[in-house]
Enzyme design. Structure first.
Site, mmCIF file in Angstrom:
data_model
loop_
_atom_site.group_PDB
_atom_site.id
_atom_site.type_symbol
_atom_site.label_atom_id
_atom_site.label_comp_id
_atom_site.label_asym_id
_atom_site.label_seq_id
_atom_site.Cartn_x
_atom_site.Cartn_y
_atom_site.Cartn_z
ATOM 1 N N ASP A 68 0.654 -1.076 -0.261
ATOM 2 C CA ASP A 68 0.330 0.074 0.118
ATOM 3 C C ASP A 68 1.121 1.155 0.260
ATOM 4 O OD1 ASP A 68 -2.385 -0.733 -0.428
ATOM 5 O OD2 ASP A 68 -2.857 -1.206 1.965
ATOM 6 N N ARG A 93 0.584 -1.538 7.773
ATOM 7 C CA ARG A 93 1.276 -0.523 7.087
ATOM 8 C C ARG A 93 2.236 0.546 8.136
ATOM 9 N NH1 ARG A 93 -2.845 3.111 3.498
ATOM 10 N NH2 ARG A 93 -0.616 4.006 2.802
ATOM 11 N N HIS A 167 -10.995 7.113 4.275
ATOM 12 C CA HIS A 167 -10.584 8.559 4.508
ATOM 13 C C HIS A 167 -11.795 9.172 4.582
ATOM 14 C CE1 HIS A 167 -7.057 5.925 4.604
ATOM 15 N NE2 HIS A 167 -6.522 6.385 6.136
ATOM 16 N N CYS A 261 -4.904 9.614 -3.285
ATOM 17 C CA CYS A 261 -4.629 8.414 -2.554
ATOM 18 C C CYS A 261 -3.039 8.639 -2.817
ATOM 19 C CB CYS A 261 -5.211 7.025 -2.339
ATOM 20 S SG CYS A 261 -6.796 7.014 -1.529
HETATM 21 N N1 ARG Z 1 -6.211 -0.189 1.217
HETATM 22 C C1 ARG Z 1 -5.008 1.397 1.689
HETATM 23 C C2 ARG Z 1 -5.489 1.537 3.144
HETATM 24 O O1 ARG Z 1 -7.078 1.294 3.148
HETATM 25 C C3 ARG Z 1 -5.632 1.796 0.510
HETATM 26 C C4 ARG Z 1 -5.349 3.689 1.486
HETATM 27 C C5 ARG Z 1 -5.868 5.134 0.516
HETATM 28 N N2 ARG Z 1 -5.660 5.970 0.472
HETATM 29 C C6 ARG Z 1 -5.946 7.268 1.227
HETATM 30 N N3 ARG Z 1 -5.713 8.194 1.186
HETATM 31 N N4 ARG Z 1 -7.160 7.468 0.727
HETATM 32 O O2 ARG Z 1 -4.690 2.005 3.739
#
Ligand code: ARG
Length: 280
Positions: A68, A93, A167, A261
């Protein structure tokens, strides 16, 4: 109304190691196939759009085992030459955080360490003099106080209520210093009322556009780079004098990510001076 673009500096991370190996949001299905080469081509096209618009794009080295990391917006919040580093909610992450912090240190930014879960520009968006801060799924409400203290700008807490829009940058896009686009249904009743008060002229998005991550868009004040599938939102933006630019990030959407993102805005110390100029 004509909207004047300003040239921006962005940080991006090539999706060399992109995959959907785990599920930390409802978009992610680790059993569905992902085409990493296609993801890289789509990401490269996004980067090229920024370059063609005259923006500067810096790149951070992707790290194996961090699928990610392509979602650079989650790497920091950067305003006036200060970078607030991040703390991820999900352990998958966690190791991205020090990598982004180190990039900002090497680039000469003042780096502050987070005191609570804080997923950077995923949840914290600069809108003129205000910082809009999401909470409910990732960034902790307590992080908002630190954001206000560090950047010395009023922080407006917005409560996210739909797990698909986990988010803030999946539910709201800052178009320019005084205008945003957002999906009301993604926010609590109180936060909807706050948004109505602060942004009476906002572009109201429809669920169909948000469901293709249409609000995960990047604006330079005039050009709005958004998923090409968000046709309704593109039309609404055009009507308001913005120039929508569609990009296809279908592979990255499998991880719940879109153009915003993939894009962290890097605001140097000059952001203060430029905004001063814009106000006069
Ligand atoms: N798979 C990532 C997560 O769930 C996607 C992040 C997307 N980033 C964003 N700025 N919305 O953390």
């Amino acid at each position: 109304m004509t909207h004047t673009p300003t040239s921006r500096r962005y940080l991006m991370c090539r999706p060399t190691y992109f995959a959907v190996d785990y599920a930390i949001n409802p978009w992610m299905d680790p059993t569905a196939p992902v085409d990493t080469d296609l993801a890289i081509r789509q990401w490269s096209a996004l980067r090229q759009v920024y370059l063609d618009l005259g923006h500067t794009v810096d790149e951070i080295e992707p790290l194996p085992g961090l699928p990610d990391m392509v979602f650079a917006a989650n790497g920091a919040t950067v305003v006036d030459g200060t970078a607030l580093a991040v703390q991820f909610l999900n352990p998958e992450r966690a190791d991205e955080a020090p990598a982004y912090a180190a990039w900002f240190e090497r680039a000469g930014f003042e780096v502050q360490q987070p005191k609570a879960v804080n997923e950077g520009e995923g949840d914290i968006l600069l809108a003129g003099e205000l910082l809009l801060a999401g909470t409910g799924f990732r960034t902790a409400h307590t992080a908002h106080a630190q954001v206000q203290e560090i950047f010395g700008r009023p922080v407006v807490t917005l409560q996210l209520v739909d797990p698909r829009f986990y988010h803030l940058d999946t539910a709201l896009c800052v178009l320019d210093r005084q205008t945003v686009a957002y999906l009301p249904e993604a926010f609590s009743p109180g936060s909807r009322a706050v948004l109505r008060r602060l942004f009476p002229d906002a572009v109201i998005a429809r669920p169909a556009d948000a469901e293709v991550l249409g609000l995960n868009a990047v604006s330079d004040g005039r050009h709005v780079v958004l998923p090409s599938q968000a046709t309704g939102l593109a039309a609404a933006l055009r009507e308001r004098g913005y120039e929508p630019i569609g990009v296809d990030l279908s592979e990255l959407r499998k991880a719940g990510g879109g153009p915003k993102c993939c894009t962290l805005e890097v605001r140097g110390a000059e952001s203060r001076r430029e905004e001063g100029k814009a106000r006069r």
